[in-house]
Design a protein around this motif. Structure first.
Motif, PDB file in Angstrom:
ATOM      1  N   ALA A 267      52.044 -24.763  19.596  1.00  0.00           N
ATOM      2  CA  ALA A 267      53.194 -24.506  20.471  1.00  0.00           C
ATOM      3  C   ALA A 267      53.442 -23.004  20.611  1.00  0.00           C
ATOM      4  CB  ALA A 267      54.434 -25.206  19.939  1.00  0.00           C
ATOM      5  N   ALA A 268      53.312 -22.261  19.532  1.00  0.00           N
ATOM      6  CA  ALA A 268      53.530 -20.816  19.573  1.00  0.00           C
ATOM      7  C   ALA A 268      52.519 -20.124  20.489  1.00  0.00           C
ATOM      8  CB  ALA A 268      53.450 -20.230  18.165  1.00  0.00           C
ATOM      9  N   SER A 269      51.318 -20.690  20.583  1.00  0.00           N
ATOM     10  CA  SER A 269      50.282 -20.092  21.435  1.00  0.00           C
ATOM     11  C   SER A 269      50.395 -20.534  22.894  1.00  0.00           C
ATOM     12  CB  SER A 269      48.897 -20.461  20.912  1.00  0.00           C
ATOM     13  OG  SER A 269      48.617 -21.822  21.201  1.00  0.00           O
ATOM     14  N   GLY A 270      51.239 -21.521  23.154  1.00  0.00           N
ATOM     15  CA  GLY A 270      51.420 -21.991  24.518  1.00  0.00           C
ATOM     16  C   GLY A 270      50.507 -23.140  24.921  1.00  0.00           C
ATOM     17  N   LEU A 271      49.708 -23.649  23.995  1.00  0.00           N
ATOM     18  CA  LEU A 271      48.840 -24.780  24.324  1.00  0.00           C
ATOM     19  C   LEU A 271      49.602 -26.097  24.352  1.00  0.00           C
ATOM     20  CD1 LEU A 271      45.605 -24.011  22.255  1.00  0.00           C
ATOM     21  CD2 LEU A 271      45.906 -23.879  24.717  1.00  0.00           C
ATOM     22  N   VAL A 272      50.652 -26.169  23.532  1.00  0.00           N
ATOM     23  CA  VAL A 272      51.442 -27.393  23.396  1.00  0.00           C
ATOM     24  C   VAL A 272      52.904 -27.042  23.635  1.00  0.00           C
ATOM     25  CG1 VAL A 272      52.220 -29.115  21.706  1.00  0.00           C
ATOM     26  CG2 VAL A 272      49.827 -28.492  21.812  1.00  0.00           C
TER      27      VAL A 272
ATOM     28  N   LEU B  14      50.847 -31.569  25.905  1.00  0.00           N
ATOM     29  CA  LEU B  14      50.054 -30.410  26.290  1.00  0.00           C
ATOM     30  C   LEU B  14      50.809 -29.600  27.331  1.00  0.00           C
ATOM     31  CD1 LEU B  14      46.393 -31.716  26.576  1.00  0.00           C
ATOM     32  CD2 LEU B  14      47.381 -30.303  24.789  1.00  0.00           C
ATOM     33  N   ALA B  15      50.710 -28.286  27.235  1.00  0.00           N
ATOM     34  CA  ALA B  15      51.397 -27.408  28.175  1.00  0.00           C
ATOM     35  C   ALA B  15      50.593 -27.227  29.464  1.00  0.00           C
ATOM     36  CB  ALA B  15      51.655 -26.052  27.522  1.00  0.00           C
ATOM     37  N   LYS B  16      49.298 -27.537  29.408  1.00  0.00           N
ATOM     38  CA  LYS B  16      48.461 -27.451  30.599  1.00  0.00           C
ATOM     39  C   LYS B  16      47.514 -28.643  30.625  1.00  0.00           C
ATOM     40  CE  LYS B  16      46.649 -23.280  28.498  1.00  0.00           C
ATOM     41  NZ  LYS B  16      45.891 -22.070  28.647  1.00  0.00           N
ATOM     42  N   SER B  17      46.824 -28.796  31.694  1.00  0.00           N
ATOM     43  CA  SER B  17      45.892 -29.903  31.842  1.00  0.00           C
ATOM     44  C   SER B  17      44.802 -29.836  30.772  1.00  0.00           C
ATOM     45  CB  SER B  17      45.254 -29.845  33.232  1.00  0.00           C
ATOM     46  OG  SER B  17      44.163 -30.716  33.323  1.00  0.00           O
TER      47      SER B  17
ATOM     48  N   LEU C 282      46.804 -35.855  22.496  1.00  0.00           N
ATOM     49  CA  LEU C 282      47.785 -35.482  23.516  1.00  0.00           C
ATOM     50  C   LEU C 282      47.164 -35.484  24.909  1.00  0.00           C
ATOM     51  CD1 LEU C 282      49.607 -32.554  21.666  1.00  0.00           C
ATOM     52  CD2 LEU C 282      50.565 -34.806  22.225  1.00  0.00           C
ATOM     53  N   GLY C 283      45.918 -35.084  25.007  1.00  0.00           N
ATOM     54  CA  GLY C 283      45.229 -35.067  26.294  1.00  0.00           C
ATOM     55  C   GLY C 283      45.028 -36.455  26.873  1.00  0.00           C
ATOM     56  N   GLY C 284      44.922 -37.430  26.001  1.00  0.00           N
ATOM     57  CA  GLY C 284      44.767 -38.801  26.455  1.00  0.00           C
ATOM     58  C   GLY C 284      46.063 -39.414  26.933  1.00  0.00           C
ATOM     59  N   GLN C 285      47.177 -38.765  26.662  1.00  0.00           N
ATOM     60  CA  GLN C 285      48.501 -39.255  27.050  1.00  0.00           C
ATOM     61  C   GLN C 285      49.205 -38.197  27.901  1.00  0.00           C
ATOM     62  OE1 GLN C 285      49.651 -42.327  26.151  1.00  0.00           O
ATOM     63  NE2 GLN C 285      47.686 -42.681  25.159  1.00  0.00           N
ATOM     64  N   ALA C 286      48.536 -37.693  28.893  1.00  0.00           N
ATOM     65  CA  ALA C 286      49.070 -36.603  29.721  1.00  0.00           C
ATOM     66  C   ALA C 286      50.446 -36.938  30.281  1.00  0.00           C
ATOM     67  CB  ALA C 286      48.115 -36.300  30.863  1.00  0.00           C
ATOM     68  N   GLY C 287      51.359 -35.990  30.124  1.00  0.00           N
ATOM     69  CA  GLY C 287      52.707 -36.141  30.659  1.00  0.00           C
ATOM     70  C   GLY C 287      53.644 -36.957  29.800  1.00  0.00           C
ATOM     71  N   VAL C 288      53.153 -37.449  28.667  1.00  0.00           N
ATOM     72  CA  VAL C 288      53.971 -38.259  27.760  1.00  0.00           C
ATOM     73  C   VAL C 288      54.162 -37.483  26.461  1.00  0.00           C
ATOM     74  CG1 VAL C 288      54.093 -40.416  26.468  1.00  0.00           C
ATOM     75  CG2 VAL C 288      53.065 -40.396  28.732  1.00  0.00           C
TER      76      VAL C 288
END
Length: 84
Positions: A48-53, A65-68, A16-22
């Motif tokens: 997702a429950a933890s807020g990372l995704v 990803l929910a953050k950078s 997911l980090g390699g596809q930021a914003g997608v």
């Protein structure tokens, strides 16, 4: 030593980090990370429950990803799915 769950979560976050914003579907993530889809879905729910995704339903939806990626640590991911 990391559990399979932690390893799968790290694979997913890296992908997911390699596809930021997608947003990526669980099917695409499972194929790219080589993680069984049903197992990956549970891991993504924990992330997702933890807020990372973030998850977005519907057409064009998926997971992102929910953050950078630079703000996410390995420990954050591991503690989310398999607390030390």
């Amino acid at each position: 030593m990391l559990s399979k769950t932690a390893e799968y979560a790290l694979r997913a976050v890296t992908c997911l980090g390699g596809q930021a914003g997608v947003a990526m579907s669980a099917d695409v993530l499972a194929a790219q990370t080589q993680v069984p889809r049903r197992y990956l879905t549970r891991v993504l729910q924990d992330l997702a429950a933890s807020g990372l995704v973030r998850s977005r339903p519907g057409p064009g939806g998926g997971y992102e990803l929910a953050k950078s990626i630079s703000q996410v640590t390995i420990l954050d991911v591991v503690n989310t799915v398999d607390p030390i």
